[in-house]
Design an enzyme around this catalytic site. Structure first.
Site, short mmCIF file in Angstrom:
data_model
loop_
_atom_site.label_atom_id
_atom_site.label_comp_id
_atom_site.label_asym_id
_atom_site.label_seq_id
_atom_site.Cartn_x
_atom_site.Cartn_y
_atom_site.Cartn_z
N HIS A 124 -25.18 -1.72 -5.70
CA HIS A 124 -26.04 -2.49 -6.60
C HIS A 124 -25.17 -2.97 -7.77
CE1 HIS A 124 -29.18 -2.99 -9.71
NE2 HIS A 124 -30.05 -3.04 -8.73
N ASP A 201 -24.85 7.04 -7.30
CA ASP A 201 -26.01 6.25 -7.69
C ASP A 201 -27.17 6.70 -6.81
OD1 ASP A 201 -28.03 4.41 -7.82
OD2 ASP A 201 -26.74 2.64 -7.66
N GLN A 204 -31.99 5.22 -5.13
CA GLN A 204 -32.81 5.07 -3.92
C GLN A 204 -32.84 6.35 -3.08
OE1 GLN A 204 -34.70 2.51 -3.46
NE2 GLN A 204 -33.82 1.00 -4.84
N LYS A 227 -38.72 4.47 -9.99
CA LYS A 227 -38.66 4.36 -8.53
C LYS A 227 -39.16 5.63 -7.86
CE LYS A 227 -34.65 1.31 -8.77
NZ LYS A 227 -35.09 -0.02 -8.34
N CYS A 367 -29.80 -7.75 -6.27
CA CYS A 367 -28.75 -7.25 -7.18
C CYS A 367 -27.57 -6.70 -6.39
CB CYS A 367 -29.28 -6.19 -8.13
SG CYS A 367 -30.57 -6.76 -9.21
#
Ligand code: PMP
Length: 413
Positions: A124, A201, A204, A227, A367
Site C-alpha cells: 500500500h 503492515d 488487512q 478496518k 493506493c
C-alpha cells in the site's frame, strides 16, 4: 458457516438498508468496516455521556474514569495481539501514521548512506512513501521483492533482495489488493539473519485472523481501528520495547514530557513518550470495544468464516467468462479480499453498475500504484468480505456481475 452472520447482522443496523432500490450488500470492508452498536454505545454512552474528560492529567473523578477507560483499551489491544506489555502498544491515527513514525524515528537511528530498505511490489502507498522519503533523505536504497505469477511474494527473490546491507524490511501481512496472506515468518527469518528489523503492515490482517506479535517475533506491527469494527482516527503501532526505548518521539508537546526546561526537556516512559497532545480518547475506547466484540466471536471463527465465503465465491467468480481474478486462486491463501476486472470494462463502470444493484465494491488503484503497474492494469474492482457477510451476499455479487455483463452487452466480452 462457523459464525452465524445472519444473527450478527443485527449488531450492524447500517447493513439493513436499501440502496438504489436494492437491499445493501456491503463488500468494501478492506476500505473500512461497519461498526457494531456495542462500539458506538461504548464511545457515546460509555465515554462521552458519562466520563468525558481529558486523560492522565486530571485528579477529578471524570478525568480518572476517562484515564482508566483509555488505558483499559490499551490493555485490551495488548492482549488481542499478544504483546508482552502495554509499553509496547502505542496509539496512533492509523496504520499510515504508525508506518510514518517507524520510518521517521527508527529510520533516523538505523539507516546510513548506502543502506538498504526492502519492501515488496504489493505494498500500500503508506508502506512505500515513508520509505521512499527516508531513502531519499539518507541516500539509502529502496528495493522491491517481486511477486510470483499468481501474486504471492517471490521468496527466492526475497532471498536475493535482503542482503547484509539491508537494515529494514517492511511487508504487508495481507495485501489489500490481492488478499494474499504473506509468509511473514519466512521474511522475518531472512531479515533477522541479516541483522535487519522486520516491520509488518497489519492493516488487512489483524481484523481477519488471529495475530500474535510475540509468536511472530516481529519488530514492529501496525494496524488501523476502522478496518476492525472500530472508529476512524485510531490505530496502533506495536514495537519491541528495546527498539522503542532507543527511538526518539516523532511529535513533541504536552502529555509526552516529564520535565520541560528552557532549553531542553525529558520524555515520559513508554508508551506515553510517543503520544504527544490529547489523544483520540473516544477512538481508543471504541477500538477497545471492537476488540471485545472480536474476542467474543473468536478470531479463529472470523478467519474460518471468511475462508468459507472465499471458498464459496471464488470458483463462482472464476467461472464467469471474461472475468479475471488477480492474486492466488487457492482460497486457503486468501482473506476475504478479491480483486478482479471484467474484459472491456473500466472497473469504475463495473463498480457503478454493481452499486445500481445495491452491491458496494471498490474500484481504482487501491493506493497500490506500483502493484497496478506490476499487474499491467490501470485499475481493478475489489470486493472484500467480512464477518457479517453471508453466502447470500456472495450470490448477490455474482448475480450483479452477470447483470453488469448483460447490461453492457456481450459484445464487450
Ligand atoms: N496498509 C494497507 C495494507 C491498507 O489496506 C491500508 C488501508 N487501505 C493502509 C495501509 C492504510 O491504513 P489507514 O488509511 O487506516 O492509515
Amino acid at each position: 458457516m462457523s459464525l452465524d452472520a445472519a444473527t450478527l447482522r443485527k449488531d450492524f443496523p447500517i447493513l439493513d438498508q436499501v440502496v438504489n432500490d436494492e437491499a445493501l450488500v456491503y463488500l468494501d470492508n478492506a476500505a473500512t468496516t461497519q461498526k457494531p452498536t456495542a462500539v458506538m454505545d461504548e464511545m457515546v454512552n460509555g465515554y462521552y455521556y458519562k466520563n468525558n474528560a481529558n486523560v492522565h492529567r486530571g485528579v477529578h473523578t471524570l478525568a480518572e474514569r476517562a484515564t482508566v477507560q483509555f488505558e483499559a483499551a490499551r490493555e485490551k489491544v495488548r492482549r488481542f495481539i499478544g504483546a508482552k506489555e502495554t509499553a509496547e502498544v502505542l496509539f496512533t491515527r492509523g496504520t499510515t501514521t504508525s508506518l510514518n513514525w517507524i520510518a521517521r524515528s527508527y529510520g533516523e537511528l538505523a539507516i546510513q548512506e548506502g543502506d538498504e530498505i526492502v519492501i515488496s511490489y504489493m505494498e500500500h502507498h503508506s508502506n512505500i512513501i515513508p520509505w521512499q522519503q527516508l531513502a531519499k533523505s539518507k541516500k539509502a536504497v529502496l528495493k522491491y521483492i517481486g511477486l510470483t505469477a499468481d501474486g504471492q511474494l517471490d521468496l527466492a527473490d526475497a532471498e536475493k533482495q535482503i542482503t547484509a546491507k539491508t537494515k529494514i524490511v517492511s511487508i504487508a501481512h495481507v495485501s489489500n489488493v490481492l488478499g494474499v496472506i504473506n509468509p511473514i515468518e519466512k521474511i522475518r527469518d531472512l531479515a533477522h539473519a541479516q541483522g535487519a528489523v522486520i516491520v509488518v503492515d497489519g492493516a488487512q490482517s489483524v481484523p481477519h485472523m488471529p495475530v500474535d506479535v510475540v509468536a511472530l517475533d516481529v519488530d514492529f506491527y501496525c494496524f488501523s481501528g476502522h478496518k476492525m469494527l472500530g472508529p476512524t482516527g485510531i490505530g496502533v503501532l506495536y514495537g519491541k520495547r528495546a527498539h522503542l526505548e532507543q527511538m526518539e518521539p516523532v511529535e513533541f508537546g504536552g502529555e509526552m514530557i516529564d520535565f520541560v526546561n528552557l532549553q531542553d526537556s525529558t520524555w515520559k516512559e513508554l508508551p506515553w513518550k510517543f503520544e504527544a497532545g490529547t489523544p483520540n480518547i473516544a477512538g481508543a475506547i471504541g477500538l477497545g470495544a471492537a476488540v471485545d466484540y472480536l474476542e467474543k466471536l473468536g478470531m479463529d471463527q472470523v478467519e474460518a468464516h471468511e475462508q468459507e465465503l472465499v471458498a464459496y465465491v471464488l470458483p463462482k467468480l472464476l467461472a464467469i467468462e471474461g472475468l479475471t481474478v488477480y492474486g492466488p486462486q487457492d482460497p486457503s491463501l486468501h482473506t476475504g479480499v478479491i480483486t478482479f476486472n471484467l474484459d472491456g470494462l473500466h472497473p469504475h463502470d463495473v463498480a457503478t453498475a454493481l452499486d445500481m444493484e445495491g452491491v458496494a465494491v471498490r474500484a481504482g488503484h487501491h493506493c497500490a500504484q506500483p502493484l497496478m503497474k506490476y499487474l499491467d492494469v490501470s485499475a481493478t474492482a475489489r470486493a472484500s468480505f467480512y464477518l457479517y457477510n453471508t453466502k447470500e451476499d456472495a450470490d448477490r455479487l455474482v448475480e450483479a456481475i452477470l447483470a453488469t455483463k448483460e447490461f453492457f452487452g456481450h459484445g464487450a466480452f
